[in-house]
Design a protein around this motif. Structure first.
Motif, PDB file in Angstrom:
ATOM      1  N   CYS A 147       0.808  -1.214   0.000  1.00 50.29           N
ATOM      2  CA  CYS A 147       0.000   0.000   0.000  1.00 50.29           C
ATOM      3  C   CYS A 147       0.844   1.268   0.000  1.00 50.29           C
ATOM      4  CB  CYS A 147      -0.950  -0.005   1.197  1.00 50.29           C
ATOM      5  SG  CYS A 147      -2.251  -1.254   1.080  1.00 50.29           S
ATOM      6  N   GLU A 148       2.104   1.157   0.399  1.00 46.92           N
ATOM      7  CA  GLU A 148       2.987   2.316   0.373  1.00 46.92           C
ATOM      8  C   GLU A 148       3.585   2.566  -1.007  1.00 46.92           C
ATOM      9  OE1 GLU A 148       5.736   1.477   3.529  1.00 46.92           O
ATOM     10  OE2 GLU A 148       4.474   2.460   5.057  1.00 46.92           O
ATOM     11  N   ARG A 149       3.425   1.617  -1.893  1.00 51.35           N
ATOM     12  CA  ARG A 149       3.867   1.813  -3.278  1.00 51.35           C
ATOM     13  C   ARG A 149       2.851   2.677  -4.018  1.00 51.35           C
ATOM     14  NH1 ARG A 149       7.110  -2.736  -6.082  1.00 51.35           N
ATOM     15  NH2 ARG A 149       6.191  -1.683  -7.883  1.00 51.35           N
ATOM     16  N   GLY A 150       3.297   3.616  -4.764  1.00 46.54           N
ATOM     17  CA  GLY A 150       2.368   4.463  -5.501  1.00 46.54           C
ATOM     18  C   GLY A 150       1.697   3.773  -6.667  1.00 46.54           C
ATOM     19  N   ASP A 151       2.295   2.644  -7.124  1.00 44.96           N
ATOM     20  CA  ASP A 151       1.763   1.997  -8.321  1.00 44.96           C
ATOM     21  C   ASP A 151       1.007   0.705  -8.021  1.00 44.96           C
ATOM     22  OD1 ASP A 151       3.930   0.532  -7.504  1.00 44.96           O
ATOM     23  OD2 ASP A 151       4.820   0.298  -9.496  1.00 44.96           O
ATOM     24  N   ALA A 152       0.769   0.388  -6.761  1.00 45.31           N
ATOM     25  CA  ALA A 152       0.071  -0.856  -6.416  1.00 45.31           C
ATOM     26  C   ALA A 152      -1.406  -0.777  -6.801  1.00 45.31           C
ATOM     27  CB  ALA A 152       0.212  -1.143  -4.926  1.00 45.31           C
ATOM     28  N   ARG A 153      -1.979  -1.969  -7.070  1.00 44.68           N
ATOM     29  CA  ARG A 153      -3.398  -2.056  -7.421  1.00 44.68           C
ATOM     30  C   ARG A 153      -4.004  -3.300  -6.782  1.00 44.68           C
ATOM     31  NH1 ARG A 153      -4.132  -1.868 -13.767  1.00 44.68           N
ATOM     32  NH2 ARG A 153      -6.262  -1.278 -13.200  1.00 44.68           N
ATOM     33  N   VAL A 154      -5.248  -3.163  -6.347  1.00 41.68           N
ATOM     34  CA  VAL A 154      -6.042  -4.293  -5.874  1.00 41.68           C
ATOM     35  C   VAL A 154      -7.299  -4.319  -6.735  1.00 41.68           C
ATOM     36  CG1 VAL A 154      -7.230  -5.354  -3.925  1.00 41.68           C
ATOM     37  CG2 VAL A 154      -5.167  -3.977  -3.531  1.00 41.68           C
ATOM     38  N   ILE A 155      -7.499  -5.425  -7.453  1.00 43.76           N
ATOM     39  CA  ILE A 155      -8.602  -5.494  -8.415  1.00 43.76           C
ATOM     40  C   ILE A 155      -9.421  -6.748  -8.160  1.00 43.76           C
ATOM     41  CG2 ILE A 155      -9.224  -5.633 -10.854  1.00 43.76           C
ATOM     42  CD1 ILE A 155      -6.541  -4.275 -11.475  1.00 43.76           C
ATOM     43  N   GLY A 156     -10.711  -6.570  -8.094  1.00 47.70           N
ATOM     44  CA  GLY A 156     -11.631  -7.704  -7.928  1.00 47.70           C
ATOM     45  C   GLY A 156     -12.553  -7.832  -9.127  1.00 47.70           C
ATOM     46  N   LEU A 157     -12.775  -9.049  -9.574  1.00 50.45           N
ATOM     47  CA  LEU A 157     -13.720  -9.335 -10.649  1.00 50.45           C
ATOM     48  C   LEU A 157     -14.888 -10.125 -10.071  1.00 50.45           C
ATOM     49  CD1 LEU A 157     -14.515  -9.368 -13.665  1.00 50.45           C
ATOM     50  CD2 LEU A 157     -13.223 -11.513 -13.869  1.00 50.45           C
ATOM     51  N   ASP A 158     -16.101  -9.631 -10.269  1.00 52.59           N
ATOM     52  CA  ASP A 158     -17.301 -10.265  -9.736  1.00 52.59           C
ATOM     53  C   ASP A 158     -18.244 -10.656 -10.863  1.00 52.59           C
ATOM     54  OD1 ASP A 158     -16.306  -9.573  -7.229  1.00 52.59           O
ATOM     55  OD2 ASP A 158     -17.559  -7.781  -7.061  1.00 52.59           O
ATOM     56  N   THR A 159     -19.123 -11.601 -10.570  1.00 57.00           N
ATOM     57  CA  THR A 159     -20.261 -11.899 -11.435  1.00 57.00           C
ATOM     58  C   THR A 159     -21.516 -11.283 -10.836  1.00 57.00           C
ATOM     59  OG1 THR A 159     -19.386 -13.962 -12.346  1.00 57.00           O
ATOM     60  CG2 THR A 159     -21.773 -13.764 -12.274  1.00 57.00           C
ATOM     61  N   THR A 160     -22.357 -10.708 -11.699  1.00 47.14           N
ATOM     62  CA  THR A 160     -23.666 -10.216 -11.262  1.00 47.14           C
ATOM     63  C   THR A 160     -24.765 -11.050 -11.917  1.00 47.14           C
ATOM     64  OG1 THR A 160     -23.859  -8.583 -13.059  1.00 47.14           O
ATOM     65  CG2 THR A 160     -22.780  -7.868 -11.029  1.00 47.14           C
ATOM     66  N   ILE A 161     -25.835 -11.217 -11.198  1.00 48.78           N
ATOM     67  CA  ILE A 161     -26.992 -11.987 -11.678  1.00 48.78           C
ATOM     68  C   ILE A 161     -28.273 -11.218 -11.373  1.00 48.78           C
ATOM     69  CG2 ILE A 161     -28.419 -14.038 -11.291  1.00 48.78           C
ATOM     70  CD1 ILE A 161     -25.998 -14.844 -12.821  1.00 48.78           C
ATOM     71  N   LEU A 162     -29.144 -11.140 -12.359  1.00 44.22           N
ATOM     72  CA  LEU A 162     -30.540 -10.755 -12.152  1.00 44.22           C
ATOM     73  C   LEU A 162     -31.384 -11.905 -12.702  1.00 44.22           C
ATOM     74  CD1 LEU A 162     -30.694  -7.001 -13.274  1.00 44.22           C
ATOM     75  CD2 LEU A 162     -30.839  -7.892 -10.941  1.00 44.22           C
ATOM     76  N   ALA A 163     -32.212 -12.469 -11.839  1.00 38.65           N
ATOM     77  CA  ALA A 163     -33.037 -13.604 -12.261  1.00 38.65           C
ATOM     78  C   ALA A 163     -34.480 -13.375 -11.857  1.00 38.65           C
ATOM     79  CB  ALA A 163     -32.504 -14.900 -11.649  1.00 38.65           C
ATOM     80  N   ARG A 164     -35.376 -13.566 -12.786  1.00 35.46           N
ATOM     81  CA  ARG A 164     -36.825 -13.415 -12.508  1.00 35.46           C
ATOM     82  C   ARG A 164     -37.424 -14.761 -12.132  1.00 35.46           C
ATOM     83  NH1 ARG A 164     -39.431  -8.263 -12.408  1.00 35.46           N
ATOM     84  NH2 ARG A 164     -38.319  -6.876 -13.843  1.00 35.46           N
ATOM     85  N   LYS A 165     -38.287 -14.728 -11.133  1.00 30.66           N
ATOM     86  CA  LYS A 165     -38.999 -15.939 -10.743  1.00 30.66           C
ATOM     87  C   LYS A 165     -40.106 -16.220 -11.743  1.00 30.66           C
ATOM     88  CE  LYS A 165     -41.553 -18.041  -6.936  1.00 30.66           C
ATOM     89  NZ  LYS A 165     -42.011 -17.904  -5.542  1.00 30.66           N
TER      90      LYS A 165
END
Length: 250
Positions: A232-250
């Motif tokens: 976190c003290e590095r100026g060029d660090a990155r934390v990246i998360g990839l998620d899935t989203t779902i919308l489902a109709r009953k």
């Protein structure tokens, strides 16, 4: 991670759902945590109601206090497990929402089937679940922590990569393929403010759980904390998360 989770918003973290929320809707927020998304959803349904459900009594108590401080009246927080929603009648809710929760379900199809049961006909199941987390630059110490956490979740029946097959789980819970809309969402912590937030919310957050389950010594977790700080003290660090989203109709 409490500070990070406590700062979540519906606009950012439930963006796939927000356009479908109507002012009269009744919403169940499963695994609501500290309730920041829950509170945002309550503000979107002034003629409706939102119930936040979480298995941790300390968390729901904190969520109640936060909502009360904001003066939100149409919101209730209760202790409970998504695998057993017997307290709610079938067809009770217009929307059932869960953010970053399904990866921890020990029997996800059972939980999703319960979530479907309490939906009204035509109601919406809205999910967002983790696929993968990447830290850059790579660090063997932080990779070890991630591997330990994945094993920790797996030992309890979950899978930190459940987002990859989330759509399959939803289909197995009796949602028709034609009613399932699949998407992706990415989030990032970078730059001075982002990395400061990641450091504040992450360093040491998994220590007690992992050590309690036998993953690592105090010395190893001290080194993990130092590795997070270095990153976190590095100026060029990155934390990246990839998620899935779902919308489902009953």
């Amino acid at each position: 991670m409490g500070q990070i989770f406590g700062a979540r918003t519906a606009k950012e973290h439930a963006a796939h759902l927000v356009p479908y929320v109507q002012s009269h809707h009744h919403i169940l927020d499963v695994g609501c945590g500290l309730g920041s998304i829950t509170a945002d959803l309550a503000n979107l349904v002034p003629q409706g109601e939102v119930i936040g459900l979480d298995p941790n009594p300390k968390t729901t108590e904190a969520a109640k206090e936060a909502a009360a401080a904001k003066g939100i009246a149409n919101i209730t927080f209760v202790d409970g497990d998504a695998h057993d929603l017997a307290r709610y009648e079938s067809a009770s809710f217009d929307i059932v929402h869960a953010h970053q929760v399904v990866q921890y379900f020990h029997t996800p199809v059972k939980a999703l089937t319960e979530m479907r049961r309490v939906l009204k006909p035509g109601g919406i199941l809205a999910l967002r679940t983790s696929n993968h987390l990447t830290l850059w630059p790579t660090d063997p110490t932080l990779e070890k922590e991630q591997a330990w956490f994945a094993e920790f979740v797996k030992a309890r029946g979950g899978n930190v990569g459940a987002g990859w097959y989330l759509h399959t789980l939803v289909n197995q819970a009796d949602f028709a393929w034609k009613e399932i809309r699949i998407g992706s969402a990415c989030w990032e912590f970078s730059g001075p403010d982002g990395l400061a937030a990641w450091r504040a919310g992450t360093v040491g957050s998994a220590r007690a759980s992992l050590m309690g389950a036998g993953y690592g010594t105090a010395e190893e977790h001290d080194e993990i904390a130092r590795a997070h700080v270095r990153m976190c003290e590095r100026g060029d660090a990155r934390v990246i998360g990839l998620d899935t989203t779902i919308l489902a109709r009953k």
